[in-house]
Design a protein around this motif. Structure first.
Motif, PDB file in Angstrom:
ATOM      1  N   GLU A 186       1.073  -1.377  -0.054  1.00  0.00           N
ATOM      2  CA  GLU A 186       0.185   0.059  -0.029  1.00  0.00           C
ATOM      3  C   GLU A 186       1.092   1.421   0.501  1.00  0.00           C
ATOM      4  N   THR A 187       0.380   2.165  -0.925  1.00  0.00           N
ATOM      5  CA  THR A 187       1.453   3.000  -1.483  1.00  0.00           C
ATOM      6  C   THR A 187       1.311   4.017   0.768  1.00  0.00           C
ATOM      7  N   ILE A 188       2.052   4.929   0.680  1.00  0.00           N
ATOM      8  CA  ILE A 188       2.621   5.426   1.291  1.00  0.00           C
ATOM      9  C   ILE A 188       2.351   7.124   1.730  1.00  0.00           C
ATOM     10  N   VAL A 189       1.809   7.824   1.350  1.00  0.00           N
ATOM     11  CA  VAL A 189       2.399   8.995   1.328  1.00  0.00           C
ATOM     12  C   VAL A 189       2.321  10.382   2.708  1.00  0.00           C
ATOM     13  N   ALA A 190       3.429  10.358   3.620  1.00  0.00           N
ATOM     14  CA  ALA A 190       3.192  11.297   5.046  1.00  0.00           C
ATOM     15  C   ALA A 190       3.746  12.719   4.389  1.00  0.00           C
ATOM     16  N   SER A 191       2.929  13.652   4.747  1.00  0.00           N
ATOM     17  CA  SER A 191       3.160  14.549   4.743  1.00  0.00           C
ATOM     18  C   SER A 191       3.970  15.574   6.019  1.00  0.00           C
ATOM     19  N   GLY A 192       4.496  16.927   5.973  1.00  0.00           N
ATOM     20  CA  GLY A 192       4.194  17.730   7.423  1.00  0.00           C
ATOM     21  C   GLY A 192       4.707  16.850   8.568  1.00  0.00           C
ATOM     22  N   PRO A 193       4.403  17.220   9.810  1.00  0.00           N
ATOM     23  CA  PRO A 193       4.493  15.610  10.736  1.00  0.00           C
ATOM     24  C   PRO A 193       4.078  14.610  10.457  1.00  0.00           C
ATOM     25  N   ASN A 194       3.616  14.098   9.796  1.00  0.00           N
ATOM     26  CA  ASN A 194       3.010  12.934   9.301  1.00  0.00           C
ATOM     27  C   ASN A 194       4.449  12.344   8.586  1.00  0.00           C
ATOM     28  N   SER A 195       5.276  12.847   8.479  1.00  0.00           N
ATOM     29  CA  SER A 195       6.671  12.409   7.666  1.00  0.00           C
ATOM     30  C   SER A 195       7.763  11.615   8.361  1.00  0.00           C
ATOM     31  N   ALA A 196       7.264  12.416  10.260  1.00  0.00           N
ATOM     32  CA  ALA A 196       7.904  12.012  11.325  1.00  0.00           C
ATOM     33  C   ALA A 196       7.740  10.312  11.764  1.00  0.00           C
ATOM     34  N   GLU A 197       6.817   9.595  10.964  1.00  0.00           N
ATOM     35  CA  GLU A 197       6.312   8.354  11.575  1.00  0.00           C
ATOM     36  C   GLU A 197       7.004   7.342  10.288  1.00  0.00           C
ATOM     37  N   PRO A 198       7.452   6.088  10.365  1.00  0.00           N
ATOM     38  CA  PRO A 198       7.989   5.587   9.819  1.00  0.00           C
ATOM     39  C   PRO A 198       6.998   4.762   8.632  1.00  0.00           C
ATOM     40  N   HIS A 199       6.558   4.606   9.256  1.00  0.00           N
ATOM     41  CA  HIS A 199       5.008   3.393   8.086  1.00  0.00           C
ATOM     42  C   HIS A 199       3.928   4.471   8.581  1.00  0.00           C
ATOM     43  N   HIS A 200       2.970   5.812   7.778  1.00  0.00           N
ATOM     44  CA  HIS A 200       2.161   6.677   8.585  1.00  0.00           C
ATOM     45  C   HIS A 200       1.532   5.651   7.670  1.00  0.00           C
ATOM     46  N   LEU A 201       0.233   5.648   7.979  1.00  0.00           N
ATOM     47  CA  LEU A 201      -0.855   5.172   7.172  1.00  0.00           C
ATOM     48  C   LEU A 201      -1.067   6.111   6.523  1.00  0.00           C
ATOM     49  N   THR A 202      -1.369   6.465   5.215  1.00  0.00           N
ATOM     50  CA  THR A 202      -2.107   7.797   4.396  1.00  0.00           C
ATOM     51  C   THR A 202      -3.198   7.945   4.648  1.00  0.00           C
ATOM     52  N   GLY A 203      -3.456   9.137   5.035  1.00  0.00           N
ATOM     53  CA  GLY A 203      -4.755  10.005   5.650  1.00  0.00           C
ATOM     54  C   GLY A 203      -5.633  11.198   4.438  1.00  0.00           C
ATOM     55  N   LYS A 204      -5.956  11.610   5.379  1.00  0.00           N
ATOM     56  CA  LYS A 204      -6.692  12.977   4.658  1.00  0.00           C
ATOM     57  C   LYS A 204      -6.298  14.262   4.737  1.00  0.00           C
ATOM     58  N   ARG A 205      -4.598  14.379   5.061  1.00  0.00           N
ATOM     59  CA  ARG A 205      -4.466  15.628   5.705  1.00  0.00           C
ATOM     60  C   ARG A 205      -3.618  16.106   4.321  1.00  0.00           C
ATOM     61  N   LYS A 206      -4.767  18.003   4.270  1.00  0.00           N
ATOM     62  CA  LYS A 206      -3.707  18.679   3.151  1.00  0.00           C
ATOM     63  C   LYS A 206      -2.674  18.759   3.397  1.00  0.00           C
ATOM     64  N   ILE A 207      -1.851  19.051   2.053  1.00  0.00           N
ATOM     65  CA  ILE A 207      -0.439  18.770   2.146  1.00  0.00           C
ATOM     66  C   ILE A 207       0.133  20.364   1.690  1.00  0.00           C
ATOM     67  N   ARG A 208       0.712  21.187   2.424  1.00  0.00           N
ATOM     68  CA  ARG A 208       0.790  22.457   2.379  1.00  0.00           C
ATOM     69  C   ARG A 208       2.145  23.262   2.390  1.00  0.00           C
ATOM     70  N   LYS A 209       2.608  24.465   1.972  1.00  0.00           N
ATOM     71  CA  LYS A 209       3.282  24.452   2.197  1.00  0.00           C
ATOM     72  C   LYS A 209       4.803  24.507   2.483  1.00  0.00           C
ATOM     73  N   GLY A 210       6.278  24.302   3.115  1.00  0.00           N
ATOM     74  CA  GLY A 210       6.654  24.249   4.078  1.00  0.00           C
ATOM     75  C   GLY A 210       6.267  23.093   4.678  1.00  0.00           C
ATOM     76  N   ASP A 211       6.300  22.092   4.081  1.00  0.00           N
ATOM     77  CA  ASP A 211       6.394  20.264   3.826  1.00  0.00           C
ATOM     78  C   ASP A 211       7.510  19.535   4.240  1.00  0.00           C
ATOM     79  N   ALA A 212       7.443  18.888   4.211  1.00  0.00           N
ATOM     80  CA  ALA A 212       8.277  17.417   4.201  1.00  0.00           C
ATOM     81  C   ALA A 212       7.251  16.493   3.867  1.00  0.00           C
ATOM     82  N   ILE A 213       7.731  16.104   2.742  1.00  0.00           N
ATOM     83  CA  ILE A 213       7.037  14.846   1.900  1.00  0.00           C
ATOM     84  C   ILE A 213       7.923  13.443   1.734  1.00  0.00           C
ATOM     85  N   ILE A 214       7.631  12.263   2.387  1.00  0.00           N
ATOM     86  CA  ILE A 214       7.689  10.926   2.261  1.00  0.00           C
ATOM     87  C   ILE A 214       7.109  10.405   1.775  1.00  0.00           C
ATOM     88  N   ILE A 215       7.040   9.793   0.074  1.00  0.00           N
ATOM     89  CA  ILE A 215       6.931   9.238  -0.919  1.00  0.00           C
ATOM     90  C   ILE A 215       7.377   7.653  -1.142  1.00  0.00           C
TER      91      ILE A 215
END
Length: 356
Positions: A186-215
């Motif tokens: 299952e594809t993982i997209v983790a943005s902002g503070p969610n990117s600090a979770e090594p196996h984040h469950l991809t959710g409904k958070r909206k991406i915004r300026k200043g985000d690190a994004i782990i794909i």
């Protein structure tokens, strides 16, 4: 069916066990080239004796799945007891059971094979599967080329307001467009503070300026998988983020440079971990440095701090150090690597920091 792979398993069984019972799944596919779409409610086994011909025990309704496998097939109808049928075919001895077999099937086998001894099959199969054939390598290369192409497209889809779920869905569609048979996981997209979770469950958070994004994503192609992770930054990059990113990148480069025949898996982990620890981020690197890929996303060699397995040519594995700052951001860079006397990346998409 790959007779060579069956023969390798039989040779590995000699002096260790009398039979291997392989469940429909990854090991079954490795040995036969077929992955039956069978319900695991019904027993569906490939039995490989050390000194006799292999055979399949399968439900009668799954004949189409196995019609091209050139071994004896023992078929049973609903209402018949397949475990009793199996017991009549085997002689007493040691049996290795597939690790992915359901507990109910494993217990029924043990009840019906009274006087036998049992162990797990993984000790043999993991070693056989760790070193890839040239055909397997080519399939993994194809799977990596698919994710490369998809990455180049997905970075154009990042904008303020797009959700993690939406971005993951588009990425999945790109992988299918470029030839994937399915997803490796299952594809993982983790943005902002969610990117600090090594196996984040991809959710409904909206991406915004200043985000690190782990794909973190992978493609499956003809039974084999790829697995890569990229960290991108949306907006003007913070100094702290750059420091962490460069640390992770140097850790990955140090680990890949250290890969050569005969090196123990744990030494590769140490090479990456030492760089991160030297810069004060040791506690923030919370997972192993990598793992083998092939039919499954996680298989030998596991690049952790305890694995003494020696790396051999044609082993394919990830190298994926990461640093995670809770509540802030994370950085992980992951590539698929093959050993051919020296380490070679299979993944071509950029490892340089991409900002959007």
């Amino acid at each position: 069916m790959s007779e060579l792979k069956i023969k390798k398993l039989q040779n590995a069984l000699k002096g260790v066990a009398d039979y291997a019972i392989v469940n429909a799944g990854p090991n079954f596919f490795y040995l036969t080239g077929v992955w039956p779409l069978a319900s695991m409610e019904r027993p569906f086994f490939l039995i490989v004796p050390a000194d006799d011909e292999p055979f399949i025990l399968a439900p009668e309704l799954y004949v189409p799945d196995i019609k091209n496998i050139k071994v004896e097939k023992i078929l049973y109808k609903d209402g018949e007891d397949p475990f009793l049928i199996l017991a009549k075919r085997l002689k007493k001895g040691t049996v290795l059971l597939d690790d992915l077999m359901s507990a109910s099937h494993a217990l029924r086998i043990q009840i019906n094979l009274e006087g036998y001894s049992f162990d797990l099959l993984s000790s043999l199969m993991s070693k056989l599967r760790a070193v890839k054939s040239e055909e397997e390598v080519e399939l993994i290369k194809k799977a990596t080329s698919i994710v490369d192409k998809a990455f180049k497209k997905i970075i154009q889809e990042i904008y303020s307001g797009v959700t993690e779920n939406e971005l993951a869905q588009v990425l999945n569609e790109y992988m299918m467009y470029y030839g994937a048979d399915g997803l490796a996981f299952e594809t993982i997209v983790a943005s902002g503070p969610n990117s600090a979770e090594p196996h984040h469950l991809t959710g409904k958070r909206k991406i915004r300026k200043g985000d690190a994004i782990i794909i973190d994503y992978g493609a499956r192609y003809k039974g084999y998988v790829s697995d890569i992770t990229r960290t991108v930054y949306y907006g003007s990059v913070e100094t702290k983020f750059l420091e962490v990113y460069e640390t992770v990148k140097k850790a990955q480069e140090a680990a890949i440079k250290f890969v050569k025949p005969g090196v123990e898996a744990r030494e590769i982990d140490k090479a990456a971990r030492s760089v991160i620890e030297a810069r004060g981020y040791g506690p923030n690197f919370t997972h192993r440095t990598g793992h083998g890929i092939g039919i499954e996303v996680h298989e030998q060699p596991f690049l952790d701090s305890h694995n003494t397995l020696k790396i051999e040519n044609n082993m394919v594995f990830t190298v994926e150090p990461g640093i995670y700052l809770e509540g802030k951001f994370g950085v992980r860079i992951e590539d698929d690597v093959i050993l051919k006397n020296r380490a070679k990346r299979l993944t071509r998409s950029s490892r340089a920091l991409i900002t959007i």
